[in-house]
Design a protein around this motif. Sequence first.
Motif, mmCIF file in Angstrom:
data_model
loop_
_atom_site.group_PDB
_atom_site.id
_atom_site.type_symbol
_atom_site.label_atom_id
_atom_site.label_comp_id
_atom_site.label_asym_id
_atom_site.label_seq_id
_atom_site.Cartn_x
_atom_site.Cartn_y
_atom_site.Cartn_z
ATOM 1 N N ARG A 85 0.829 -1.217 0.000
ATOM 2 C CA ARG A 85 0.000 0.000 0.000
ATOM 3 C C ARG A 85 0.859 1.261 0.000
ATOM 4 O O ARG A 85 0.603 2.223 0.735
ATOM 5 N N LEU A 86 1.862 1.264 -0.885
ATOM 6 C CA LEU A 86 2.819 2.367 -0.939
ATOM 7 C C LEU A 86 2.823 3.077 -2.295
ATOM 8 O O LEU A 86 3.756 3.825 -2.601
ATOM 9 N N LEU A 87 1.801 2.871 -3.120
ATOM 10 C CA LEU A 87 1.767 3.547 -4.414
ATOM 11 C C LEU A 87 1.741 5.060 -4.270
ATOM 12 O O LEU A 87 2.144 5.785 -5.180
ATOM 13 N N SER A 88 1.291 5.542 -3.121
ATOM 14 C CA SER A 88 1.241 6.992 -2.888
ATOM 15 C C SER A 88 2.626 7.597 -2.729
ATOM 16 O O SER A 88 2.756 8.811 -2.618
ATOM 17 N N LYS A 89 3.685 6.773 -2.732
ATOM 18 C CA LYS A 89 5.059 7.261 -2.595
ATOM 19 C C LYS A 89 5.901 6.962 -3.838
ATOM 20 O O LYS A 89 7.130 6.991 -3.778
ATOM 21 N N VAL A 90 5.256 6.714 -4.980
ATOM 22 C CA VAL A 90 5.978 6.277 -6.175
ATOM 23 C C VAL A 90 5.814 7.282 -7.310
ATOM 24 O O VAL A 90 4.723 7.795 -7.563
ATOM 25 N N LEU A 91 6.924 7.543 -8.014
ATOM 26 C CA LEU A 91 6.938 8.341 -9.231
ATOM 27 C C LEU A 91 7.464 7.455 -10.360
ATOM 28 O O LEU A 91 8.310 6.591 -10.132
ATOM 29 N N ILE A 92 6.960 7.657 -11.578
ATOM 30 C CA ILE A 92 7.455 6.882 -12.713
ATOM 31 C C ILE A 92 7.855 7.821 -13.850
ATOM 32 O O ILE A 92 7.233 8.869 -14.056
ATOM 33 N N SER A 93 8.912 7.458 -14.565
ATOM 34 C CA SER A 93 9.385 8.257 -15.690
ATOM 35 C C SER A 93 10.338 7.419 -16.521
ATOM 36 O O SER A 93 10.393 6.189 -16.360
ATOM 37 N N HIS A 94 11.093 8.053 -17.439
ATOM 38 C CA HIS A 94 11.908 7.323 -18.408
ATOM 39 C C HIS A 94 13.407 7.580 -18.317
ATOM 40 O O HIS A 94 14.200 6.737 -18.715
ATOM 41 N N ASP A 95 13.831 8.779 -17.888
ATOM 42 C CA ASP A 95 15.221 9.221 -18.017
ATOM 43 C C ASP A 95 15.602 9.302 -19.493
ATOM 44 O O ASP A 95 16.691 8.914 -19.906
ATOM 45 N N GLY A 96 14.689 9.839 -20.295
ATOM 46 C CA GLY A 96 14.948 10.028 -21.718
ATOM 47 C C GLY A 96 15.649 11.351 -21.983
ATOM 48 O O GLY A 96 15.976 12.106 -21.066
ATOM 49 N N ASN A 97 15.873 11.645 -23.251
ATOM 50 C CA ASN A 97 16.588 12.870 -23.608
ATOM 51 C C ASN A 97 16.200 13.275 -25.023
ATOM 52 O O ASN A 97 16.376 12.504 -25.967
ATOM 53 N N SER A 98 15.667 14.497 -25.158
ATOM 54 C CA SER A 98 15.274 15.002 -26.472
ATOM 55 C C SER A 98 16.476 15.360 -27.328
ATOM 56 O O SER A 98 16.394 15.338 -28.561
ATOM 57 N N PHE A 99 17.601 15.723 -26.688
ATOM 58 C CA PHE A 99 18.786 16.158 -27.432
ATOM 59 C C PHE A 99 20.045 15.773 -26.663
ATOM 60 O O PHE A 99 20.734 16.613 -26.097
ATOM 61 N N PRO A 100 20.355 14.471 -26.630
ATOM 62 C CA PRO A 100 21.612 14.064 -26.010
ATOM 63 C C PRO A 100 22.781 14.522 -26.871
ATOM 64 O O PRO A 100 22.652 14.648 -28.088
ATOM 65 N N ARG A 101 23.897 14.766 -26.244
ATOM 66 C CA ARG A 101 25.061 15.267 -26.977
ATOM 67 C C ARG A 101 25.441 14.304 -28.106
ATOM 68 O O ARG A 101 25.802 13.166 -27.874
ATOM 69 N N GLY A 102 25.328 14.801 -29.328
ATOM 70 C CA GLY A 102 25.782 14.046 -30.481
ATOM 71 C C GLY A 102 25.006 12.795 -30.801
ATOM 72 O O GLY A 102 25.534 11.882 -31.439
ATOM 73 N N GLY A 103 23.741 12.711 -30.380
ATOM 74 C CA GLY A 103 23.010 11.481 -30.616
ATOM 75 C C GLY A 103 21.541 11.690 -30.912
ATOM 76 O O GLY A 103 21.019 12.802 -30.834
ATOM 77 N N ALA A 104 20.890 10.585 -31.242
ATOM 78 C CA ALA A 104 19.458 10.616 -31.515
ATOM 79 C C ALA A 104 18.682 10.701 -30.210
ATOM 80 O O ALA A 104 19.218 10.505 -29.116
ATOM 81 N N ILE A 105 17.406 10.995 -30.326
ATOM 82 C CA ILE A 105 16.518 11.089 -29.169
ATOM 83 C C ILE A 105 16.536 9.788 -28.386
ATOM 84 O O ILE A 105 16.459 8.702 -28.955
ATOM 85 N N ARG A 106 16.664 9.902 -27.063
ATOM 86 C CA ARG A 106 16.414 8.767 -26.171
ATOM 87 C C ARG A 106 14.948 8.872 -25.774
ATOM 88 O O ARG A 106 14.573 9.775 -25.035
ATOM 89 N N PRO A 107 14.108 7.985 -26.269
ATOM 90 C CA PRO A 107 12.659 8.201 -26.174
ATOM 91 C C PRO A 107 12.126 8.220 -24.753
ATOM 92 O O PRO A 107 12.642 7.541 -23.870
ATOM 93 N N TYR A 108 11.094 9.018 -24.554
ATOM 94 C CA TYR A 108 10.382 9.021 -23.276
ATOM 95 C C TYR A 108 8.874 9.021 -23.504
ATOM 96 O O TYR A 108 8.160 9.914 -23.111
ATOM 97 N N GLU A 109 8.437 7.941 -24.144
ATOM 98 C CA GLU A 109 7.012 7.743 -24.399
ATOM 99 C C GLU A 109 6.531 6.343 -24.030
ATOM 100 O O GLU A 109 5.337 6.045 -24.118
ATOM 101 N N GLY A 110 7.453 5.465 -23.615
ATOM 102 C CA GLY A 110 7.108 4.069 -23.362
ATOM 103 C C GLY A 110 6.074 3.858 -22.277
ATOM 104 O O GLY A 110 5.369 2.844 -22.277
ATOM 105 N N ILE A 111 5.980 4.794 -21.326
ATOM 106 C CA ILE A 111 4.933 4.674 -20.302
ATOM 107 C C ILE A 111 3.566 4.588 -20.959
ATOM 108 O O ILE A 111 2.708 3.790 -20.556
ATOM 109 N N PHE A 112 3.352 5.394 -21.990
ATOM 110 C CA PHE A 112 2.034 5.506 -22.602
ATOM 111 C C PHE A 112 1.798 4.426 -23.657
ATOM 112 O O PHE A 112 0.674 3.948 -23.820
ATOM 113 N N THR A 113 2.857 4.035 -24.357
ATOM 114 C CA THR A 113 2.683 3.059 -25.433
ATOM 115 C C THR A 113 2.758 1.616 -24.950
ATOM 116 O O THR A 113 2.135 0.736 -25.553
ATOM 117 N N GLN A 114 3.528 1.363 -23.863
ATOM 118 C CA GLN A 114 3.724 -0.021 -23.440
ATOM 119 C C GLN A 114 3.458 -0.278 -21.948
ATOM 120 O O GLN A 114 2.903 -1.308 -21.595
#
Length: 344
Positions: free
Chosen positions: A284-313
């Motif tokens: 009964r501890l869901l009230s203490k939980v946060l969820i996210s991706h640690d994605g990046n729209s513009f990582p140095r020299g690279g493609a997007i690290r996506p942050y949409e998987g929560i919604f799609t999967q």
Amino acid sequence: MPSRRQFVQQLSLLSIGGIVSPNIGIAQNRTGKIYTVTGAISANDLGVCLTHEHIMSNFGAERSYQPNYDVAALKAQALPYLKHIKSLGVASILDCTTAYFGRDVSLLKELSEESEIHLITNTGYYGAANDRYVPEHAYQETAEQLAERWINEFEQGIDQTGIRPGFIKIAADSGAVSDIDKKLMRAALQTSRATGLTIACHTGDNPAVPKLAQELMDEENVQPSAWIWTHAHQMKTSEELTGAAKAGMWISLDGLRIGGGDTEADQATLDRHLQHLLALKEQRLLSKVLISHDGNSFPRGGAIRPYEGIFTQFIPLLKENGFTKREINQLLVNNPQRAFAILE
């Protein structure tokens, strides 16, 4: 009392990645506010919130206060992705890129205004990566002096922009907690006590950090609810997480960076996050939980690290495993409000 129009709005249905969820509990923090890069908003207006992402960062580059981005390239990549994320129902994102690690608050403001997503920046320093992004003055100054710097950013705004941080971001390496990481922890607690800002501490699979944090909180007279165990999904078992949550800390399961083409790795990521959530739900501890991706729209020299998987999967997986619309809404809407609101 809210007006009838406000009351109806609070009971409206919130679309989360194509899954309709009743917007329950939004009015819990009527007097709380959150500082975004475009100004303070009511915590009630935070909406669906991703609590640990990077809009851009210079990870891998040398430490520098000035990030020196190619702004045209950054906007060309990041802005369409932010608009895509908004189309999935996201209203707010906490940007966890610190000073000396690529923070650019003026650029964040531009992206926020153009994408119409609330973006929240931070104060603090990143002490992981073998302290690569900790500035030299942090070794010379006391925790009190560092806290004074960070408090000033909150009270006066960052670099004369008037933009105020909405949380504190620090980090610690694996293994025994180093002297500099301990100093950053103490400075963050002093800043939190003075400002009401919540601390997101990059911790990962190192339970020594939250254990030390609890000791320092007692010394600095700060409540455990001011502390987020960031990257807690990296723990192989859930016992330490449930213990920290029972003590009052926030548990951030924020490694849902999936969709890179490795389906086996993606499934392992989904499964680990699910198992931790199931363990926390059982206690009964869901009230203490946060969820996210640690994605990046513009990582140095690279493609997007996506942050949409929560919604799609991940949300479909949660529903398959008995999580209700109310519980999903709690993770993405109500808990971020409570975690980051500064009560007046």
